[in-house]
Enzyme design. Structure first.
Site, PDB file in Angstrom:
ATOM      1  CB  SER A 110      -0.872   0.056   1.258  1.00  0.00           C
ATOM      2  OG  SER A 110      -1.869  -0.911   1.196  1.00  0.00           O
TER       3      SER A 110
ATOM      4  CG  HIS B 148      -3.227  -2.721  -3.380  1.00  0.00           C
ATOM      5  ND1 HIS B 148      -2.154  -3.525  -3.094  1.00  0.00           N
ATOM      6  CD2 HIS B 148      -3.554  -2.133  -2.215  1.00  0.00           C
ATOM      7  CE1 HIS B 148      -1.858  -3.437  -1.822  1.00  0.00           C
ATOM      8  NE2 HIS B 148      -2.699  -2.596  -1.256  1.00  0.00           N
TER       9      HIS B 148
ATOM     10  CG  HIS C 118      -5.144  -7.442   0.221  1.00  0.00           C
ATOM     11  ND1 HIS C 118      -5.052  -6.576  -0.843  1.00  0.00           N
ATOM     12  CD2 HIS C 118      -4.099  -7.146   1.038  1.00  0.00           C
ATOM     13  CE1 HIS C 118      -3.999  -5.799  -0.681  1.00  0.00           C
ATOM     14  NE2 HIS C 118      -3.400  -6.116   0.445  1.00  0.00           N
TER      15      HIS C 118
ATOM     16  CE1 TYR D  37      -8.741  -5.625   1.466  1.00  0.00           C
ATOM     17  CE2 TYR D  37      -7.019  -6.409   2.938  1.00  0.00           C
ATOM     18  CZ  TYR D  37      -7.452  -5.541   1.961  1.00  0.00           C
ATOM     19  OH  TYR D  37      -6.603  -4.590   1.470  1.00  0.00           O
ATOM     20  CD  GLU D  38      -8.633  -7.116  -3.023  1.00  0.00           C
ATOM     21  OE1 GLU D  38      -8.973  -6.590  -4.092  1.00  0.00           O
ATOM     22  OE2 GLU D  38      -7.473  -7.515  -2.811  1.00  0.00           O
TER      23      GLU D  38
ATOM     24  CB  ALA E  83       1.237  -0.270   4.530  1.00  0.00           C
TER      25      ALA E  83
ATOM     26  CG  MET F  53      -5.056  -6.168   7.030  1.00  0.00           C
ATOM     27  SD  MET F  53      -6.380  -5.072   6.503  1.00  0.00           S
ATOM     28  CE  MET F  53      -6.612  -4.068   7.987  1.00  0.00           C
ATOM     29  CB  SER F  54      -0.508  -8.181   2.551  1.00  0.00           C
ATOM     30  OG  SER F  54       0.596  -7.428   3.022  1.00  0.00           O
TER      31      SER F  54
ATOM     32  CG  ASN G 243      -1.075   2.569  11.077  1.00  0.00           C
ATOM     33  OD1 ASN G 243      -0.850   2.105   9.954  1.00  0.00           O
ATOM     34  ND2 ASN G 243      -1.576   1.843  12.047  1.00  0.00           N
TER      35      ASN G 243
ATOM     36  CG  HIS H 287      -6.667   2.492   2.825  1.00  0.00           C
ATOM     37  ND1 HIS H 287      -5.668   1.551   3.016  1.00  0.00           N
ATOM     38  CD2 HIS H 287      -6.751   2.668   1.480  1.00  0.00           C
ATOM     39  CE1 HIS H 287      -5.178   1.190   1.832  1.00  0.00           C
ATOM     40  NE2 HIS H 287      -5.814   1.853   0.892  1.00  0.00           N
TER      41      HIS H 287
HETATM   42  N1  HPA Z   1      -3.342  -2.880  10.984  1.00  0.00           N
HETATM   43  C1  HPA Z   1      -3.489  -3.746   9.964  1.00  0.00           C
HETATM   44  N2  HPA Z   1      -3.018  -3.513   8.742  1.00  0.00           N
HETATM   45  C2  HPA Z   1      -2.367  -2.361   8.533  1.00  0.00           C
HETATM   46  C3  HPA Z   1      -2.193  -1.411   9.552  1.00  0.00           C
HETATM   47  C4  HPA Z   1      -2.706  -1.691  10.849  1.00  0.00           C
HETATM   48  O1  HPA Z   1      -2.582  -0.895  11.800  1.00  0.00           O
HETATM   49  N3  HPA Z   1      -1.507  -0.366   9.003  1.00  0.00           N
HETATM   50  C5  HPA Z   1      -1.283  -0.692   7.702  1.00  0.00           C
HETATM   51  N4  HPA Z   1      -1.802  -1.900   7.411  1.00  0.00           N
END
Ligand code: HPA
Length: 265
Positions: A24, A55, A77, A79-80, A107, A204-205, A228, A239
């Protein structure tokens, strides 16, 4: 799969040994490829579609620091709504093309409270918290039924990459990535739990892809950009913030990736 291989081989005459999966906010790293051949994944037979902003689906074959590489923009992903086999289709395709080395970027949220947004973290290990495994099903792709997972992130390659970063004045950290399904971000209690069991960053990847790559015996280098602080360690997550920090870190990451290509392969 055969159709996808055929499609690529007729368009690309030199298949590289290195592929880089862009996470990301990091898609624009592919712009540093010279003499690029861009293949939209929508045109590649059987290639699963990505729907996430940031993406865009493309394979970009080109040269980086004089080496042939392929960038993957637009990972898919779970989740898609894809099944887990689709999520790792690109890895099976890369392996079938002859690619042996994989740089996986993502990310991630920082769980380790010394990992501030903007930190580059090499992944030295992961925890699979997805409850999924891309190897479930008949073992038909040529690797072991029960693959070893004691060194999925190649420790020698990691050491060389750390050295390349140091030489370029880029600060890096090393940590454990915990892979979750998403798409909801974590609760505060989940993050507390993840910290307790040894995770430094959450995303998440990556985990399914790295399991699939380990199955094939590919060498993997994992890089998380900490975009973050994880849930409960800052205000609400979104996001856009993840994308913006990815973009802000692009220049350092580009320098790092070039150093890795120049010095560690
Ligand atoms: N959690 C899950 N996936 C992420 C995060 C997060 O804080 N930041 C970027 N991808």
């Amino acid at each position: 799969m055969q159709d996808a291989i055929q499609y690529i081989r007729t368009r690309v005459n030199r298949v590289p040994k290195l592929a880089l999966i862009l996470g990301s906010g990091l898609g624009s790293l592919a712009e540093s490829a010279l003499n690029a051949i861009v293949l939209p994944t929508a045109d590649i037979p059987d290639y699963p579609r990505s729907t996430v902003e940031g993406h865009s689906g493309k394979l970009i074959f080109g040269e980086l620091e004089g080496s042939d590489v392929v960038f993957l923009q637009g990972r898919v992903h779970f989740y898609e709504g894809h099944n887990i086999r689709n999520v790792t289709f690109p890895i099976r395709l890369l392996h079938a093309l002859g690619i042996t080395h994989l740089v996986v970027t993502n990310a991630a949220g920082g769980i380790n409270d010394t990992f501030r947004p903007g930190t580059i973290m090499f992944i030295h290990d992961h925890i699979n918290m997805t409850g999924q495994n891309p190897l479930i099903g008949p073992n038909g792709d040529g690797g072991p039924r029960f693959p070893d997972m004691s060194n999925p992130y190649d420790s020698d390659w990691l050491r060389k990459a750390e050295h390349a970063a140091l030489k370029r004045g880029i600060a890096t950290r090393k940590g454990v990535y915990i892979g979750v399904l998403g798409p909801s971000y974590e609760t505060k209690a989940e993050i507390k739990f993840f910290r307790t069991i040894g995770a430094d960053a959450v995303g998440m990847s990556t985990v399914p892809e790295v399991i699939q790559a380990a199955y094939f015996g590919m060498k993997v280098l994992g890089i998380s950009t900490i975009t973050n602080m994880a849930s409960g360690m800052q205000g609400p997550l979104n996001h856009q913030e993840v994308m913006d920090m990815g973009i802000a870190m692009r220049s350092d990451l580009e320098t790092l990736v070039k150093g890795i290509v120049q010095e560690t392969l």
